[in-house]
Each structure stands twice: as structure tokens, then as C-alpha cells.
Design a protein around this motif. Sequence first.
Motif, PDB file in Angstrom:
ATOM      1  N   LEU A 147      -2.409   3.080 -10.063  1.00  0.00           N
ATOM      2  CA  LEU A 147      -0.998   2.744 -10.995  1.00  0.00           C
ATOM      3  C   LEU A 147       0.111   3.647 -10.237  1.00  0.00           C
ATOM      4  CD1 LEU A 147      -2.561   5.860 -14.008  1.00  0.00           C
ATOM      5  CD2 LEU A 147      -2.495   3.151 -13.366  1.00  0.00           C
ATOM      6  N   GLY A 148       0.410   2.558  -9.331  1.00  0.00           N
ATOM      7  CA  GLY A 148       1.633   2.150  -8.084  1.00  0.00           C
ATOM      8  C   GLY A 148       2.378   3.626  -7.064  1.00  0.00           C
ATOM      9  N   SER A 149       1.483   4.638  -7.115  1.00  0.00           N
ATOM     10  CA  SER A 149       1.801   5.417  -5.832  1.00  0.00           C
ATOM     11  C   SER A 149       2.456   4.665  -4.962  1.00  0.00           C
ATOM     12  CB  SER A 149       0.652   6.684  -5.834  1.00  0.00           C
ATOM     13  OG  SER A 149       1.372   7.183  -5.011  1.00  0.00           O
ATOM     14  N   THR A 150       3.680   5.313  -4.260  1.00  0.00           N
ATOM     15  CA  THR A 150       4.359   4.712  -3.114  1.00  0.00           C
ATOM     16  C   THR A 150       4.129   6.056  -1.916  1.00  0.00           C
ATOM     17  OG1 THR A 150       6.192   5.534  -3.479  1.00  0.00           O
ATOM     18  CG2 THR A 150       5.402   3.522  -4.127  1.00  0.00           C
ATOM     19  N   VAL A 151       3.352   6.595  -2.301  1.00  0.00           N
ATOM     20  CA  VAL A 151       3.364   7.484  -1.076  1.00  0.00           C
ATOM     21  C   VAL A 151       1.962   9.041  -2.244  1.00  0.00           C
ATOM     22  CG1 VAL A 151       4.123   9.976   0.416  1.00  0.00           C
ATOM     23  CG2 VAL A 151       5.833   8.650  -0.496  1.00  0.00           C
ATOM     24  N   VAL A 152       0.635   8.982  -1.248  1.00  0.00           N
ATOM     25  CA  VAL A 152      -0.073   9.808  -1.083  1.00  0.00           C
ATOM     26  C   VAL A 152      -0.541  11.134  -0.987  1.00  0.00           C
ATOM     27  CG1 VAL A 152      -1.237   8.131  -3.096  1.00  0.00           C
ATOM     28  CG2 VAL A 152      -1.907   7.954  -0.109  1.00  0.00           C
ATOM     29  N   ARG A 153      -0.507  12.354  -1.064  1.00  0.00           N
ATOM     30  CA  ARG A 153      -0.134  13.402   0.091  1.00  0.00           C
ATOM     31  C   ARG A 153      -1.877  13.553   0.524  1.00  0.00           C
ATOM     32  NH1 ARG A 153       2.414  13.621  -4.410  1.00  0.00           N
ATOM     33  NH2 ARG A 153       1.983  15.633  -5.033  1.00  0.00           N
ATOM     34  N   VAL A 154      -2.315  13.383   0.933  1.00  0.00           N
ATOM     35  CA  VAL A 154      -4.082  14.027   1.461  1.00  0.00           C
ATOM     36  C   VAL A 154      -4.602  14.834   1.995  1.00  0.00           C
ATOM     37  CG1 VAL A 154      -5.992  12.941   1.660  1.00  0.00           C
ATOM     38  CG2 VAL A 154      -4.456  11.627   0.723  1.00  0.00           C
ATOM     39  N   GLY A 155      -5.277  15.937   2.110  1.00  0.00           N
ATOM     40  CA  GLY A 155      -5.003  17.190   2.944  1.00  0.00           C
ATOM     41  C   GLY A 155      -6.647  17.248   3.402  1.00  0.00           C
ATOM     42  N   SER A 156      -7.300  18.262   2.370  1.00  0.00           N
ATOM     43  CA  SER A 156      -8.501  18.422   2.393  1.00  0.00           C
ATOM     44  C   SER A 156      -9.258  16.627   2.916  1.00  0.00           C
ATOM     45  CB  SER A 156      -9.304  18.856   1.709  1.00  0.00           C
ATOM     46  OG  SER A 156      -9.477  17.951   0.372  1.00  0.00           O
ATOM     47  N   ALA A 157      -8.933  15.478   2.571  1.00  0.00           N
ATOM     48  CA  ALA A 157      -9.950  14.312   3.393  1.00  0.00           C
ATOM     49  C   ALA A 157     -10.039  13.687   3.950  1.00  0.00           C
ATOM     50  CB  ALA A 157      -9.959  13.191   1.994  1.00  0.00           C
ATOM     51  N   LEU A 158      -8.857  14.442   4.653  1.00  0.00           N
ATOM     52  CA  LEU A 158      -8.423  14.241   5.965  1.00  0.00           C
ATOM     53  C   LEU A 158      -9.300  14.810   7.079  1.00  0.00           C
ATOM     54  CD1 LEU A 158      -5.009  12.391   5.436  1.00  0.00           C
ATOM     55  CD2 LEU A 158      -6.900  11.317   6.312  1.00  0.00           C
ATOM     56  N   PHE A 159      -8.821  16.277   6.480  1.00  0.00           N
ATOM     57  CA  PHE A 159      -8.622  18.154   7.548  1.00  0.00           C
ATOM     58  C   PHE A 159     -10.014  18.490   7.209  1.00  0.00           C
ATOM     59  CE2 PHE A 159      -4.298  16.679   7.601  1.00  0.00           C
ATOM     60  CZ  PHE A 159      -3.871  17.009   8.970  1.00  0.00           C
ATOM     61  N   GLY A 160     -11.010  18.397   5.948  1.00  0.00           N
ATOM     62  CA  GLY A 160     -11.936  18.757   5.996  1.00  0.00           C
ATOM     63  C   GLY A 160     -11.100  19.881   4.917  1.00  0.00           C
ATOM     64  N   SER A 161     -12.424  21.369   4.482  1.00  0.00           N
ATOM     65  CA  SER A 161     -11.937  22.225   3.329  1.00  0.00           C
ATOM     66  C   SER A 161     -11.150  23.220   4.123  1.00  0.00           C
ATOM     67  CB  SER A 161     -13.279  22.429   2.589  1.00  0.00           C
ATOM     68  OG  SER A 161     -13.428  22.851   3.640  1.00  0.00           O
ATOM     69  N   ARG A 162     -10.319  23.730   3.525  1.00  0.00           N
ATOM     70  CA  ARG A 162      -9.444  24.904   3.869  1.00  0.00           C
ATOM     71  C   ARG A 162     -10.014  26.531   3.906  1.00  0.00           C
ATOM     72  NH1 ARG A 162      -5.521  21.253   1.744  1.00  0.00           N
ATOM     73  NH2 ARG A 162      -3.882  20.988   3.240  1.00  0.00           N
ATOM     74  N   GLY A 163     -10.158  26.679   4.972  1.00  0.00           N
ATOM     75  CA  GLY A 163     -11.063  28.555   4.478  1.00  0.00           C
ATOM     76  C   GLY A 163     -10.247  29.209   3.371  1.00  0.00           C
ATOM     77  N   ARG A 170       1.017  -1.274  -0.353  1.00  0.00           N
ATOM     78  CA  ARG A 170      -0.184  -0.381   0.160  1.00  0.00           C
ATOM     79  C   ARG A 170       1.002   1.256  -0.123  1.00  0.00           C
ATOM     80  NH1 ARG A 170      -4.832   0.103   4.596  1.00  0.00           N
ATOM     81  NH2 ARG A 170      -5.172  -2.724   4.342  1.00  0.00           N
ATOM     82  N   PRO A 171       0.382   2.262  -0.342  1.00  0.00           N
ATOM     83  CA  PRO A 171       1.510   3.710  -0.710  1.00  0.00           C
ATOM     84  C   PRO A 171       0.275   4.136   0.939  1.00  0.00           C
ATOM     85  CG  PRO A 171      -0.785   3.749  -1.740  1.00  0.00           C
ATOM     86  CD  PRO A 171      -0.585   2.281  -1.880  1.00  0.00           C
ATOM     87  N   LEU A 183       6.766   6.450  -5.842  1.00  0.00           N
ATOM     88  CA  LEU A 183       6.290   7.773  -6.748  1.00  0.00           C
ATOM     89  C   LEU A 183       5.042   8.514  -5.415  1.00  0.00           C
ATOM     90  CD1 LEU A 183       5.406   5.304  -9.919  1.00  0.00           C
ATOM     91  CD2 LEU A 183       6.533   7.443  -9.521  1.00  0.00           C
ATOM     92  N   SER A 184       5.511   9.502  -5.119  1.00  0.00           N
ATOM     93  CA  SER A 184       5.123  10.140  -4.801  1.00  0.00           C
ATOM     94  C   SER A 184       3.856  10.829  -5.589  1.00  0.00           C
ATOM     95  CB  SER A 184       5.382  11.733  -3.635  1.00  0.00           C
ATOM     96  OG  SER A 184       5.100  12.232  -2.816  1.00  0.00           O
ATOM     97  N   MET A 185       2.702   9.900  -5.135  1.00  0.00           N
ATOM     98  CA  MET A 185       1.555  11.224  -6.192  1.00  0.00           C
ATOM     99  C   MET A 185       0.575  11.297  -6.238  1.00  0.00           C
ATOM    100  SD  MET A 185       2.191   9.084 -10.043  1.00  0.00           S
ATOM    101  CE  MET A 185       2.088   7.209  -9.903  1.00  0.00           C
ATOM    102  N   GLY A 186      -0.216  11.823  -6.035  1.00  0.00           N
ATOM    103  CA  GLY A 186      -2.020  11.536  -5.771  1.00  0.00           C
ATOM    104  C   GLY A 186      -1.647  12.152  -4.222  1.00  0.00           C
ATOM    105  N   MET A 187      -3.678  13.569  -4.908  1.00  0.00           N
ATOM    106  CA  MET A 187      -3.822  13.950  -3.140  1.00  0.00           C
ATOM    107  C   MET A 187      -5.428  13.748  -3.515  1.00  0.00           C
ATOM    108  SD  MET A 187      -2.304  17.286  -4.636  1.00  0.00           S
ATOM    109  CE  MET A 187      -2.890  17.244  -5.973  1.00  0.00           C
ATOM    110  N   SER A 188      -6.277  14.655  -2.611  1.00  0.00           N
ATOM    111  CA  SER A 188      -7.385  14.051  -1.634  1.00  0.00           C
ATOM    112  C   SER A 188      -8.660  13.420  -2.900  1.00  0.00           C
ATOM    113  CB  SER A 188      -8.256  15.512  -1.288  1.00  0.00           C
ATOM    114  OG  SER A 188      -7.365  15.474  -0.061  1.00  0.00           O
ATOM    115  N   SER A 189      -7.922  14.366  -4.632  1.00  0.00           N
ATOM    116  CA  SER A 189      -9.488  14.030  -5.426  1.00  0.00           C
ATOM    117  C   SER A 189      -8.636  12.985  -6.228  1.00  0.00           C
ATOM    118  CB  SER A 189      -8.839  15.498  -5.865  1.00  0.00           C
ATOM    119  OG  SER A 189      -8.034  15.407  -6.292  1.00  0.00           O
TER     120      SER A 189
END
Length: 219
Positions: free
Chosen positions: A203-219, A27-28, A189-195
Motif C-alpha cells: 500500500l505504498g509504505s516508504t519505511v517499514v519498522r520491523v522488530g521481532s521478525a529480525l530479532f526474535g521475540s522480546r522477553g 522498495r521501502p 509513509l512510515s508504516m508497517g511492522m513485523s506482523s
Amino acid sequence: MSDASERLAAVQAGIQRACRDAGRKDRPLLVAVSKTFAAEDITPLIAAGQRHFGENRVQEAQAKWPALMAETAGIVLHLVGQLQSNKAAEAVALFDVIHSVDRPSLVTALAKAQTAANKRPACFIQVNIGDEAQKGGCAIPDLPALLTQAREANLDIAGLMCVPPADREPAPYFALLAEHARRLNLPGLSMGMSSDYQTAALLGSTVVRVGSALFGSRG
């Protein structure tokens, strides 16, 4: 369960589904991108078990992370935003992983900083995968030369990173980055964000960088 626990579980489940669909046994790594969020927004996610966090700016990270890391063992801090060469020493001192190595001058600055600090963070070379003038990242034709320079400078290059164009389907860009990583014999492979983190996991990412899906929307 707290909101933080529920969001974390939902993202982890999405990663697991994508990996199952892709036939992946691994898993990434999930990096929670906490840029612009205050310490009180971050601590519930730490309490839920998350340990890898990403920040965009050195100065913002310096203001909130030393205290958070003093309270909880095992925090791993990732710099996922653009890095100015004159901030290289501060970045090396604070971060464990730097995702945005994209030009020769930054390689030189990081090499000097890591020698002075006797600390060698893992690094990803950021690729301008969509050839967008407004975005950071190494141009694809310049990638082999930058990788050679980084290795000769003793940077610990873990792989490649990208941010695909926001208004286009990300899958072809993720596949293209994966192909370049294979050609250069780079495992990360550092690729992939909340969307699009599930597409990246497919597609093989080893690191996903997720913000809003974890914290909610930014102001």
C-alpha cells in the motif's frame, strides 16, 4: 548463514514479494527496531549488513548506540517511539530520523533543539489513524495545522507515520494514511511492522519498522 542473516534475508524477500505484487519498482526502507535488545543482539544484524535501526526511548538508545556507531560507519538511527518535549535536545543530538512528531509543543521543542545543535533530523508526523485514546499521534482533523506549524518551524518533514489498531485489519488504515499523505503532498509513509510490513509495502509504505521478525521475540 547466521540466524541474523537468515532473518534479514527473509524480511527483505517478503518486502520484495510485496513490491512485485504491487507493481512497485522501489522498495521501502527497512528499519530494524532494536528496542529492548542489547548490543550483543544487535551486532549480528550489523554484521549481516543492516544499517538503519529504530529505538523507542532516548535514554535506552544513549546507553548502547554511541559505542555501536563508533565501531561501524554508516549507522542511521531512527526514533520510533513517543518523544517527550523535554527530551527533544537529546533526541536531536542522537537520532537522524524522528518518526513521532505529534503535537505543537513538540514541534516547538524540536525547532529550538535543532537550531541549538545545528542539526536537522528528518521528521515524520505521527497520525492517530485509528482515533485511539490510548495512543500518541496527531488527530486527523489537526493534521494540516500541525504540518503548517512544523514547516514554519523549519522541521524537515519527510512524511506521515502511523501505528494501526492492533486488533483490526491494517490495510484500510494504511490506505487512509497514504491518502492523507497524497493530499498534503508528502512523499514519505512510515508504516508497517513485523506482523504487517508486507501489507504496508503493498500500500505504498516508504519505511517499514520491523522488530521481532529480525530479532526474535522480546522477553
